[in-house]
Design a protein around this motif. Structure first.
Motif, PDB file in Angstrom:
ATOM      1  N   THR A 156       1.202  -0.753  -0.399  1.00 64.31           N
ATOM      2  CA  THR A 156       0.113  -0.209   0.091  1.00 64.31           C
ATOM      3  C   THR A 156       1.036   1.220  -0.096  1.00 64.31           C
ATOM      4  O   THR A 156       0.471   2.617   0.076  1.00 64.31           O
ATOM      5  CB  THR A 156      -1.462   0.047   1.094  1.00 64.31           C
ATOM      6  N   THR A 157       1.872   1.134   0.098  1.00 64.16           N
ATOM      7  CA  THR A 157       2.857   2.350  -0.128  1.00 64.16           C
ATOM      8  C   THR A 157       3.161   2.502  -1.810  1.00 64.16           C
ATOM      9  O   THR A 157       2.749   3.910  -1.944  1.00 64.16           O
ATOM     10  CB  THR A 157       4.232   2.067   0.467  1.00 64.16           C
ATOM     11  N   ALA A 158       3.332   1.733  -2.485  1.00 61.61           N
ATOM     12  CA  ALA A 158       3.520   1.817  -3.879  1.00 61.61           C
ATOM     13  C   ALA A 158       2.230   1.745  -4.654  1.00 61.61           C
ATOM     14  O   ALA A 158       2.333   2.619  -5.401  1.00 61.61           O
ATOM     15  CB  ALA A 158       4.761   0.540  -4.164  1.00 61.61           C
ATOM     16  N   CYS A 159       1.378   1.488  -4.149  1.00 62.22           N
ATOM     17  CA  CYS A 159      -0.509   1.744  -4.773  1.00 62.22           C
ATOM     18  C   CYS A 159      -1.070   1.780  -3.625  1.00 62.22           C
ATOM     19  O   CYS A 159      -1.199   0.820  -2.641  1.00 62.22           O
ATOM     20  CB  CYS A 159      -0.417   0.225  -4.836  1.00 62.22           C
ATOM     21  N   LYS A 160      -1.300   3.370  -3.571  1.00 61.86           N
ATOM     22  CA  LYS A 160      -2.419   3.118  -2.417  1.00 61.86           C
ATOM     23  C   LYS A 160      -3.659   3.597  -2.859  1.00 61.86           C
ATOM     24  O   LYS A 160      -5.105   3.652  -2.168  1.00 61.86           O
ATOM     25  CB  LYS A 160      -2.103   5.267  -2.815  1.00 61.86           C
ATOM     26  N   ARG A 161      -3.668   3.502  -4.656  1.00 52.72           N
ATOM     27  CA  ARG A 161      -5.095   3.708  -4.610  1.00 52.72           C
ATOM     28  C   ARG A 161      -5.497   2.461  -5.924  1.00 52.72           C
ATOM     29  O   ARG A 161      -4.332   2.699  -6.812  1.00 52.72           O
ATOM     30  CB  ARG A 161      -6.024   4.298  -5.017  1.00 52.72           C
ATOM     31  N   TYR A 162      -6.133   1.296  -5.974  1.00 54.68           N
ATOM     32  CA  TYR A 162      -5.734   0.476  -7.925  1.00 54.68           C
ATOM     33  C   TYR A 162      -7.930   0.998  -7.804  1.00 54.68           C
ATOM     34  O   TYR A 162      -8.398   0.353  -7.045  1.00 54.68           O
ATOM     35  CB  TYR A 162      -5.623   0.042  -7.541  1.00 54.68           C
ATOM     36  N   SER A 163      -8.232   0.975  -9.724  1.00 49.46           N
ATOM     37  CA  SER A 163      -9.369   0.478  -9.275  1.00 49.46           C
ATOM     38  C   SER A 163      -9.345  -0.061 -10.838  1.00 49.46           C
ATOM     39  O   SER A 163      -8.638   0.954 -11.512  1.00 49.46           O
ATOM     40  CB  SER A 163     -10.014   2.104  -9.267  1.00 49.46           C
ATOM     41  N   GLY A 164     -10.912  -0.577 -10.953  1.00 50.65           N
ATOM     42  CA  GLY A 164     -10.784  -1.802 -12.094  1.00 50.65           C
ATOM     43  C   GLY A 164     -12.383  -1.666 -12.419  1.00 50.65           C
ATOM     44  O   GLY A 164     -13.669  -1.622 -11.963  1.00 50.65           O
ATOM     45  N   VAL A 165     -12.071  -2.516 -13.672  1.00 52.16           N
ATOM     46  CA  VAL A 165     -13.781  -2.722 -14.681  1.00 52.16           C
ATOM     47  C   VAL A 165     -13.532  -4.170 -15.114  1.00 52.16           C
ATOM     48  O   VAL A 165     -12.568  -3.753 -16.574  1.00 52.16           O
ATOM     49  CB  VAL A 165     -14.554  -2.129 -14.530  1.00 52.16           C
ATOM     50  N   SER A 166     -14.665  -5.279 -15.484  1.00 50.16           N
ATOM     51  CA  SER A 166     -14.117  -5.451 -16.477  1.00 50.16           C
ATOM     52  C   SER A 166     -15.164  -5.638 -17.624  1.00 50.16           C
ATOM     53  O   SER A 166     -16.835  -4.691 -17.737  1.00 50.16           O
ATOM     54  CB  SER A 166     -14.389  -6.804 -15.847  1.00 50.16           C
ATOM     55  N   ILE A 167     -14.479  -5.607 -18.956  1.00 49.02           N
ATOM     56  CA  ILE A 167     -15.908  -5.218 -19.943  1.00 49.02           C
ATOM     57  C   ILE A 167     -15.600  -6.881 -20.370  1.00 49.02           C
ATOM     58  O   ILE A 167     -14.740  -7.147 -21.325  1.00 49.02           O
ATOM     59  CB  ILE A 167     -15.355  -4.658 -20.893  1.00 49.02           C
ATOM     60  N   THR A 168     -16.931  -7.128 -21.751  1.00 48.94           N
ATOM     61  CA  THR A 168     -17.127  -8.805 -22.192  1.00 48.94           C
ATOM     62  C   THR A 168     -17.571  -8.587 -23.223  1.00 48.94           C
ATOM     63  O   THR A 168     -18.137  -7.256 -23.647  1.00 48.94           O
ATOM     64  CB  THR A 168     -17.877  -9.422 -21.223  1.00 48.94           C
ATOM     65  N   GLY A 169     -16.892  -9.308 -24.331  1.00 50.12           N
ATOM     66  CA  GLY A 169     -17.864  -9.050 -25.878  1.00 50.12           C
ATOM     67  C   GLY A 169     -17.641  -8.575 -26.463  1.00 50.12           C
ATOM     68  O   GLY A 169     -18.356  -7.325 -27.543  1.00 50.12           O
ATOM     69  N   ILE A 170     -15.885  -7.646 -25.868  1.00 47.09           N
ATOM     70  CA  ILE A 170     -15.764  -6.540 -27.192  1.00 47.09           C
ATOM     71  C   ILE A 170     -15.468  -7.053 -28.716  1.00 47.09           C
ATOM     72  O   ILE A 170     -15.215  -8.584 -28.617  1.00 47.09           O
ATOM     73  CB  ILE A 170     -14.017  -6.125 -26.731  1.00 47.09           C
ATOM     74  N   THR A 171     -15.142  -6.238 -29.488  1.00 47.33           N
ATOM     75  CA  THR A 171     -14.803  -6.539 -30.660  1.00 47.33           C
ATOM     76  C   THR A 171     -12.885  -5.775 -31.401  1.00 47.33           C
ATOM     77  O   THR A 171     -13.250  -4.476 -31.252  1.00 47.33           O
ATOM     78  CB  THR A 171     -15.179  -5.763 -32.105  1.00 47.33           C
ATOM     79  N   ILE A 172     -12.052  -6.416 -30.922  1.00 47.50           N
ATOM     80  CA  ILE A 172     -11.113  -5.854 -31.393  1.00 47.50           C
ATOM     81  C   ILE A 172     -10.667  -5.698 -33.132  1.00 47.50           C
ATOM     82  O   ILE A 172     -11.088  -5.898 -33.924  1.00 47.50           O
ATOM     83  CB  ILE A 172      -9.414  -6.468 -31.078  1.00 47.50           C
ATOM     84  N   ASP A 173     -10.538  -3.626 -33.128  1.00 43.87           N
ATOM     85  CA  ASP A 173     -10.575  -3.256 -34.530  1.00 43.87           C
ATOM     86  C   ASP A 173      -9.779  -2.394 -34.451  1.00 43.87           C
ATOM     87  O   ASP A 173      -8.981  -1.817 -33.521  1.00 43.87           O
ATOM     88  CB  ASP A 173     -12.280  -2.975 -35.125  1.00 43.87           C
ATOM     89  N   GLU A 174      -9.885  -1.806 -35.717  1.00 43.95           N
ATOM     90  CA  GLU A 174      -9.481  -0.019 -36.076  1.00 43.95           C
ATOM     91  C   GLU A 174      -9.873   0.504 -35.122  1.00 43.95           C
ATOM     92  O   GLU A 174     -10.977   0.948 -35.265  1.00 43.95           O
ATOM     93  CB  GLU A 174      -9.027  -0.141 -37.330  1.00 43.95           C
ATOM     94  N   SER A 175      -9.519   2.253 -34.672  1.00 45.94           N
ATOM     95  CA  SER A 175     -10.497   3.110 -34.294  1.00 45.94           C
ATOM     96  C   SER A 175     -11.197   3.847 -35.258  1.00 45.94           C
ATOM     97  O   SER A 175     -10.890   4.157 -36.102  1.00 45.94           O
ATOM     98  CB  SER A 175      -9.310   4.211 -33.158  1.00 45.94           C
ATOM     99  N   PRO A 176     -12.151   4.762 -34.584  1.00 51.99           N
ATOM    100  CA  PRO A 176     -12.546   5.516 -35.795  1.00 51.99           C
ATOM    101  C   PRO A 176     -11.496   6.608 -36.153  1.00 51.99           C
ATOM    102  O   PRO A 176     -10.286   7.223 -36.217  1.00 51.99           O
ATOM    103  CB  PRO A 176     -13.692   6.345 -35.465  1.00 51.99           C
ATOM    104  N   GLN A 177     -12.025   7.130 -37.376  1.00 49.36           N
ATOM    105  CA  GLN A 177     -11.127   8.088 -38.215  1.00 49.36           C
ATOM    106  C   GLN A 177     -10.672   9.585 -36.945  1.00 49.36           C
ATOM    107  O   GLN A 177      -9.342  10.012 -37.211  1.00 49.36           O
ATOM    108  CB  GLN A 177     -11.791   8.646 -39.705  1.00 49.36           C
ATOM    109  N   TRP A 178     -11.756   9.639 -36.420  1.00 50.48           N
ATOM    110  CA  TRP A 178     -11.546  10.780 -35.684  1.00 50.48           C
ATOM    111  C   TRP A 178     -10.444  10.743 -35.254  1.00 50.48           C
ATOM    112  O   TRP A 178      -8.958  11.861 -34.453  1.00 50.48           O
ATOM    113  CB  TRP A 178     -12.334  11.204 -35.810  1.00 50.48           C
ATOM    114  N   MET A 179     -10.087   9.696 -34.233  1.00 49.10           N
ATOM    115  CA  MET A 179      -9.200   9.338 -33.194  1.00 49.10           C
ATOM    116  C   MET A 179      -8.206   9.413 -33.483  1.00 49.10           C
ATOM    117  O   MET A 179      -6.589   9.233 -32.867  1.00 49.10           O
ATOM    118  CB  MET A 179     -10.055   8.267 -32.696  1.00 49.10           C
ATOM    119  N   LYS A 180      -7.565   8.424 -34.440  1.00 43.29           N
ATOM    120  CA  LYS A 180      -6.608   8.126 -35.479  1.00 43.29           C
ATOM    121  C   LYS A 180      -6.326   9.509 -35.942  1.00 43.29           C
ATOM    122  O   LYS A 180      -5.089   9.970 -35.389  1.00 43.29           O
ATOM    123  CB  LYS A 180      -6.876   7.224 -36.494  1.00 43.29           C
TER     124      LYS A 180
END
Length: 807
Positions: free
Chosen positions: A225-249
């Protein structure tokens, strides 16, 4: 720090012109070092139009060329010769008509002119992708869908991205400005103060975040807890890996970030948006559905994303699953848990790691990542959850998927805000300006400070978590000055100072020597005091001062010797064909015999290599040698008032032909030829001559030697030459010492002017010719007086150095 104008403008409640925004950024301490226009397609496709190929027939004089007619919306069809194999009638294509300029992916821009190709005139070009800078593809012309409108500008079809990019010279303490939202917060504070409007940044909403099911719950445990004072996380299922939209790229490429896939791009996007690093794990690689934040035993092997095995240090913080490490916390991911093209479920991490731990790990393994550079300065511990929600919503939008766990937030000991008090009279004293209390409070509140107590002469504020560098009243003064503007501090019409009367003999001597060196064709250099320990021998490293928080793996020690940093400059020049070099430098070396006891020793160093005298039609070039170096040092000694220095052979680390330099009984320096082993460290293949003068000793001796002046002599000097046969090993210094010991007051100067070696003189013998100058300032000397003095010289040389006088 790279900032996009378009991106930054999203968070500003008002529209600012790029030039005004640049001035504001510089005014608030975010100095704009460059401001450049950015185009995703170089040239922006200006002047290019969409055309329709009406005919495509064989060129009458070339088998591999086609003669086409193209409709570009004008009154007449354009005749264009095209060499692409895929050109055909009916195609919609990109045309560069006469007068248009194209910007190829490789090479210089080209402006279209009427060209005659194999006897047929061509009025433009039908373009391939690489010819207009869209890609490196040169497989054929670019064919557009039939829906493309003939005669329309090509830019209207491709809609190239335009932006203005600012390079900001960010000071190391400004972690709060290492993001677009952080910069926007400062800009809003400036506008609030100067435009008298209450402006706040437009933050992306995270209200739509909602847990959809609990099919992938992952437990989080923080063991350190000295080196890591806070840790947050969340799970996301069923995603599709693909290219990002043009605006983000487009936005990522505009600030120099290479798009990879939608998940990685979102984590990078949110990092540059908020300043909070994120990491996405392949959830299927998290065995036991457990995330454990801990350290592992020293030497534990771990393979990172770059496929290199690294041996862990006992203070490397790791993110582990139930069985094995997955990631070097805050620095670099592991190859087994990273997101790949087949990933369908992810666990998204947003955490706070201790700056010192991350910095040490990052330098220890040579991994300087965007995440590490932010964690090591201290991220906003209060934003881990909001940033996680922001990223999760973007993932749902761009990669699909379901939020399949509660948002985990392990925060064992919530951090309290630092509290700082500032007195108004201290603010005036430090800033030089009187501020109204209301203005002070408004500036601080606009920056996120919370006013705790507002007294008559004192203000207590709580520091926002986004500003970890602020801890004392002077930091608050800096914030107020930044937002008000340093140029708004009044400058007094008169400044009262007392003139300095201290002795500056060191500065005067330095200036005198520098003038001589510059006039002799030398250039002054300034090298880094922080150096590479690999350059130094073991005995040098035994007293070296080692860096605790070195900036890089190579820069880890304060130099114990001036030689190596000078050789680095010489190697740099030699690699660029600057072979004839003459350098001088003032610098310091650093030494320590025990912890807490340090020495700084000033030096004046000289480096000579290559031709000392250049070649010309009258003479051949003269290569530098040890005698050239000795001559330079003799002249420096004369300039410094040290007449009569002497030379002795010595043994010096890294030098051949090493000599020590003495004035009386005091050593003032060393000189010699760089050894081949030392030169090889820097890949130097030509002789380098080096002298290191003890600067403090030189100044001390020079300051006690008084300069005296006298009238020029009225008599003429008389010169006599003498040839001696001596041992080949006898140095000229021994001859000089013997002559000086004779005590002949009227002998004003003597010097070696010829050296001859031959077996005819005898085994191991040489002949030296010396010129002697005699002067009596009161009268003209007679031949008898001169002969008497020469006889004394010859007797001394015969008796003391075994010289044989050549008749």
């Amino acid at each position: 720090m790279t900032i996009s104008y378009n991106w930054l403008s999203e968070y500003l409640p008002v529209t600012l012109e790029p030039e005004r925004l640049s001035r504001i950024l510089t005014a608030i301490g975010l100095e704009v070092e460059s401001m450049e226009s950015y185009e995703s397609i170089r040239g922006g496709l200006k002047g290019l139009v969409i055309g329709e190929v009406k005919t495509a027939e064989q060129h009458p004089n070339a088998d591999k060329l086609k003669l086409t007619t193209v409709d570009t919306g004008g009154p007449e069809l354009l005749q264009i010769v095209c060499g692409a194999p895929n050109v055909a009638a009916g195609q919609k294509v990109v045309v560069a008509p006469v007068g248009a300029t194209i910007y190829p992916a490789k090479g210089e821009p080209v402006t279209m002119k009427v060209a005659k190709i194999r006897g047929v005139e061509s009025y433009g070009m039908i373009c391939a992708e690489d010819e207009i800078g869209m890609s490196d593809d040169h497989g054929g012309i670019l064919v557009l869908p039939a829906s493309a409108k003939t005669g329309a500008p090509a830019s209207s079809w491709f809609n190239p991205y335009h932006d203005t990019i600012y390079e900001i010279g960010l000071t190391p303490n400004r972690m709060d400005a290492m993001s677009h939202m952080g910069v926007a917060r400062d800009v809003c504070a400036y506008l609030t103060h100067h435009d008298k409007k209450d402006l706040r940044i437009k933050s992306p909403s995270v209200n739509a975040f909602k847990v959809q099911d609990h099919s992938l719950s992952i437990d989080v445990t923080i063991q350190n807890t000295t080196a890591c004072k806070r840790y947050s996380g969340v799970s996301i299922t069923g995603i599709t890996i693909d290219e990002s939209p043009q605006w983000m790229k487009d936005r990522l490429k505009a600030i120099g970030v290479r798009p990879i896939n939608n998940i990685v791009d979102i984590t990078n996007y949110v990092l540059h948006e908020t300043g909070q690093p994120l990491h996405a794990f392949d959830a299927d690689a998290i065995t036991g559905n457990k995330v454990i934040v801990q350290t592992l035993p020293a030497g534990t092997p771990f393979i990172t994303l770059d496929e290199k095995e690294r041996k862990l240090h006992e203070e490397d913080l790791m993110i582990c699953n139930a069985d094995a490490p997955m990631c070097i916390a805050g620095v670099f991911g592991g190859i087994k848990s990273g997101v790949t093209g087949t990933t369908t479920n992810i666990f998204l991490e947003s955490a706070w790691f201790h700056p010192a731990w991350i910095r040490k790990t990052s330098f220890r393994h040579g991994l300087r990542t965007d995440a590490a550079t932010r964690f090591e300065k201290g991220v906003d511990i209060s934003q881990t959850v909001n940033v996680l929600k922001r990223a999760a919503l973007l993932i749902k939008e761009l990669a699909g998927g379901t939020i399949s766990s509660d948002l985990v937030d392990v925060y064992p000991e919530p951090e309290e805000k630092k509290q700082v008090a500032i007195k108004y009279h201290y603010l005036k004293k430090l800033s030089g300006k009187s501020y109204h209390p209301d203005s002070v409070k408004k500036i601080l509140e606009a920056l996120g400070f919370e006013v705790l107590k507002d007294g008559i002469d004192e203000l207590w504020v709580a520091v926002p978590y986004s500003k970890p560098d602020i801890s004392i009243p002077a930091d608050i003064v800096e914030e107020i000055l930044r937002i008000d503007g340093l140029d708004n501090v009044p400058i007094p019409q008169a400044i009262m100072i007392s003139p300095s009367v201290e002795d500056d003999s060191e500065g005067k001597l330095r200036e005198k020597i520098a003038q001589y060196m510059a006039g002799s064709g030398f250039r002054e250099i300034l090298t880094n005091s922080i150096s590479n320990s690999a350059w130094y021998a073991g005995n040098q490293m035994s007293t070296a001062v080692k860096m605790l928080n070195n900036l890089s793996v190579e820069l880890d020690v304060l130099r114990p010797s001036m030689l190596e940093t000078g050789l680095q400059v010489i190697a740099y020049n030699l690699n660029r064909k600057n072979n004839d070099l003459r350098f001088f430098e003032w610098g310091k070396t650093y030494h320590s015999q025990e912890v807490g006891v340090y020495q700084e020793i000033p030096h004046c160093c000289i480096y000579v290599t290559g031709n000392y005298m250049p070649s010309s039609w009258r003479q051949k070039g003269q290569e530098a040698d040890i005698y050239v170096l000795k001559g330079i040092i003799d002249r420096i000694a004369t300039v410094s008032g040290l007449a009569g220095i002497r030379w002795e052979t010595a043994t010096v680390e890294g030098l051949n032909q090493a000599l020590s330099i003495w004035y009386g009984k005091e050593q003032i320096g060393i000189a010699g030829n760089i050894s081949k082993e030392k030169a090889a460290q820097f890949d130097i293949r030509q002789p380098v001559y080096y002298a290191d003068l003890n600067w403090l000793q030189l100044v001390k001796i020079s300051s006690r030697n008084k300069v005296s002046y006298r009238e020029l002599p009225k008599q003429l000097p008389v010169m006599r030459d003498l040839a001696l046969v001596v041992s080949r090993q006898l140095p000229f210094a021994s001859i000089a010492s013997a002559v000086n010991g004779a005590g002949i007051s009227k002998l004003t100067k003597f010097e070696l002017f010829d050296l001859f070696e031959s077996d005819k003189l005898g085994a191991e013998k040489k002949s030296v010719a010396v010129s002697f100058t005699f002067l009596d300032e009161e009268k003209t000397m007679t031949d008898k007086e001169i002969d008497s003095m020469m006889a004394k010289v010859m007797t001394i040389l015969e008796n003391e150095v075994g010289a044989e006088i050549r008749k």
